[in-house]
Scaffold this motif. Structure first.
Motif, PDB file in Angstrom:
ATOM      1  N   MET A  52       0.602  -6.932  19.236  1.00 61.27           N
ATOM      2  CA  MET A  52       1.998  -7.127  18.875  1.00 61.27           C
ATOM      3  C   MET A  52       2.129  -8.345  17.964  1.00 61.27           C
ATOM      4  N   HIS A  53       3.032  -8.258  17.002  1.00 57.26           N
ATOM      5  CA  HIS A  53       3.242  -9.339  16.049  1.00 57.26           C
ATOM      6  C   HIS A  53       4.204 -10.376  16.612  1.00 57.26           C
ATOM      7  N   THR A  54       3.942 -11.620  16.247  1.00 52.87           N
ATOM      8  CA  THR A  54       4.934 -12.643  16.559  1.00 52.87           C
ATOM      9  C   THR A  54       6.094 -12.442  15.605  1.00 52.87           C
ATOM     10  N   THR A  55       7.177 -13.117  15.838  1.00 49.70           N
ATOM     11  CA  THR A  55       8.348 -12.967  14.977  1.00 49.70           C
ATOM     12  C   THR A  55       8.010 -13.314  13.537  1.00 49.70           C
ATOM     13  N   ARG A  56       7.279 -14.395  13.316  1.00 52.37           N
ATOM     14  CA  ARG A  56       6.932 -14.808  11.951  1.00 52.37           C
ATOM     15  C   ARG A  56       6.028 -13.771  11.291  1.00 52.37           C
ATOM     16  N   GLU A  57       5.010 -13.282  12.009  1.00 55.54           N
ATOM     17  CA  GLU A  57       4.118 -12.266  11.452  1.00 55.54           C
ATOM     18  C   GLU A  57       4.879 -10.970  11.176  1.00 55.54           C
ATOM     19  N   GLY A  58       5.771 -10.617  12.086  1.00 58.91           N
ATOM     20  CA  GLY A  58       6.580  -9.420  11.880  1.00 58.91           C
ATOM     21  C   GLY A  58       7.474  -9.547  10.674  1.00 58.91           C
ATOM     22  N   THR A  59       8.079 -10.699  10.513  1.00 62.71           N
ATOM     23  CA  THR A  59       8.951 -10.941   9.364  1.00 62.71           C
ATOM     24  C   THR A  59       8.154 -10.893   8.072  1.00 62.71           C
ATOM     25  N   GLN A  60       6.962 -11.473   8.053  1.00 68.65           N
ATOM     26  CA  GLN A  60       6.110 -11.448   6.861  1.00 68.65           C
ATOM     27  C   GLN A  60       5.720 -10.009   6.521  1.00 68.65           C
ATOM     28  N   GLN A  61       5.367  -9.237   7.522  1.00 69.15           N
ATOM     29  CA  GLN A  61       4.997  -7.841   7.292  1.00 69.15           C
ATOM     30  C   GLN A  61       6.196  -7.041   6.766  1.00 69.15           C
ATOM     31  N   GLU A  62       7.376  -7.293   7.298  1.00 63.81           N
ATOM     32  CA  GLU A  62       8.580  -6.613   6.812  1.00 63.81           C
ATOM     33  C   GLU A  62       8.851  -6.973   5.363  1.00 63.81           C
ATOM     34  N   LEU A  63       8.641  -8.230   5.002  1.00 62.96           N
ATOM     35  CA  LEU A  63       8.848  -8.674   3.626  1.00 62.96           C
ATOM     36  C   LEU A  63       7.877  -7.964   2.684  1.00 62.96           C
ATOM     37  N   VAL A  64       6.617  -7.892   3.077  1.00 63.26           N
ATOM     38  CA  VAL A  64       5.622  -7.205   2.248  1.00 63.26           C
ATOM     39  C   VAL A  64       5.991  -5.731   2.093  1.00 63.26           C
ATOM     40  N   CYS A  65       6.403  -5.094   3.163  1.00 62.12           N
ATOM     41  CA  CYS A  65       6.820  -3.680   3.093  1.00 62.12           C
ATOM     42  C   CYS A  65       8.025  -3.514   2.170  1.00 62.12           C
ATOM     43  N   TRP A  66       8.971  -4.430   2.254  1.00 58.87           N
ATOM     44  CA  TRP A  66      10.150  -4.360   1.395  1.00 58.87           C
ATOM     45  C   TRP A  66       9.753  -4.544  -0.072  1.00 58.87           C
ATOM     46  N   ARG A  67       8.896  -5.540  -0.341  1.00 63.60           N
ATOM     47  CA  ARG A  67       8.433  -5.773  -1.715  1.00 63.60           C
ATOM     48  C   ARG A  67       7.718  -4.535  -2.256  1.00 63.60           C
ATOM     49  N   ARG A  68       6.849  -3.947  -1.441  1.00 63.78           N
ATOM     50  CA  ARG A  68       6.103  -2.753  -1.850  1.00 63.78           C
ATOM     51  C   ARG A  68       7.063  -1.618  -2.189  1.00 63.78           C
ATOM     52  N   GLN A  69       8.058  -1.401  -1.343  1.00 63.45           N
ATOM     53  CA  GLN A  69       9.003  -0.313  -1.582  1.00 63.45           C
ATOM     54  C   GLN A  69       9.821  -0.548  -2.846  1.00 63.45           C
ATOM     55  N   GLN A  70      10.201  -1.795  -3.107  1.00 64.12           N
ATOM     56  CA  GLN A  70      10.937  -2.101  -4.336  1.00 64.12           C
ATOM     57  C   GLN A  70      10.099  -1.750  -5.558  1.00 64.12           C
ATOM     58  N   LEU A  71       8.815  -2.073  -5.506  1.00 64.07           N
ATOM     59  CA  LEU A  71       7.924  -1.774  -6.624  1.00 64.07           C
ATOM     60  C   LEU A  71       7.727  -0.264  -6.786  1.00 64.07           C
ATOM     61  N   VAL A  72       7.508   0.435  -5.692  1.00 64.01           N
ATOM     62  CA  VAL A  72       7.356   1.894  -5.747  1.00 64.01           C
ATOM     63  C   VAL A  72       8.618   2.529  -6.320  1.00 64.01           C
ATOM     64  N   ASP A  73       9.765   2.074  -5.867  1.00 61.16           N
ATOM     65  CA  ASP A  73      11.036   2.610  -6.370  1.00 61.16           C
ATOM     66  C   ASP A  73      11.223   2.346  -7.858  1.00 61.16           C
ATOM     67  N   SER A  74      10.545   1.321  -8.365  1.00 64.82           N
ATOM     68  CA  SER A  74      10.656   0.964  -9.786  1.00 64.82           C
ATOM     69  C   SER A  74       9.607   1.656 -10.651  1.00 64.82           C
ATOM     70  N   GLY A  75       8.735   2.465 -10.026  1.00 64.30           N
ATOM     71  CA  GLY A  75       7.776   3.231 -10.796  1.00 64.30           C
ATOM     72  C   GLY A  75       6.320   2.820 -10.639  1.00 64.30           C
ATOM     73  N   PHE A  76       6.032   1.834  -9.811  1.00 64.34           N
ATOM     74  CA  PHE A  76       4.654   1.429  -9.571  1.00 64.34           C
ATOM     75  C   PHE A  76       3.986   2.438  -8.635  1.00 64.34           C
ATOM     76  N   GLN A  77       2.742   2.802  -8.931  1.00 62.26           N
ATOM     77  CA  GLN A  77       1.978   3.653  -8.030  1.00 62.26           C
ATOM     78  C   GLN A  77       1.707   2.873  -6.747  1.00 62.26           C
TER      79      GLN A  77
END
Length: 70
Positions: free
Chosen positions: A1-26
């Protein structure tokens, strides 16, 4: 299980990835860039919206220390 900080960091990375995918990045490139906080997400997306290809945008904005290794 992730700590709150690790969970937040993982959520941020997932959000960044999705923004890039939505913008046309493979997905593989988006995942790599999203995991590297040295890349300016907004600058990457802006370049693509202005007609630059995602691969070239990533090269243009790559951290300088990566170029020294190349």
């Amino acid at each position: 299980m992730h700590t709150t900080r690790e969970g937040t960091q993982q959520e941020l990375v997932c959000w960044r990835r999705q923004q890039l995918v939505d913008s046309g990045f493979q997905f593989p490139l988006a995942a790599r860039l999203a995991n590297d906080s040295r890349y300016d997400l907004h600058a990457l997306i802006d370049l693509v919206e202005r007609g630059c290809g995602p691969d070239l945008a990533a090269r243009i904005l790559s951290p300088l220390d990566d170029e020294a290794a190349a």
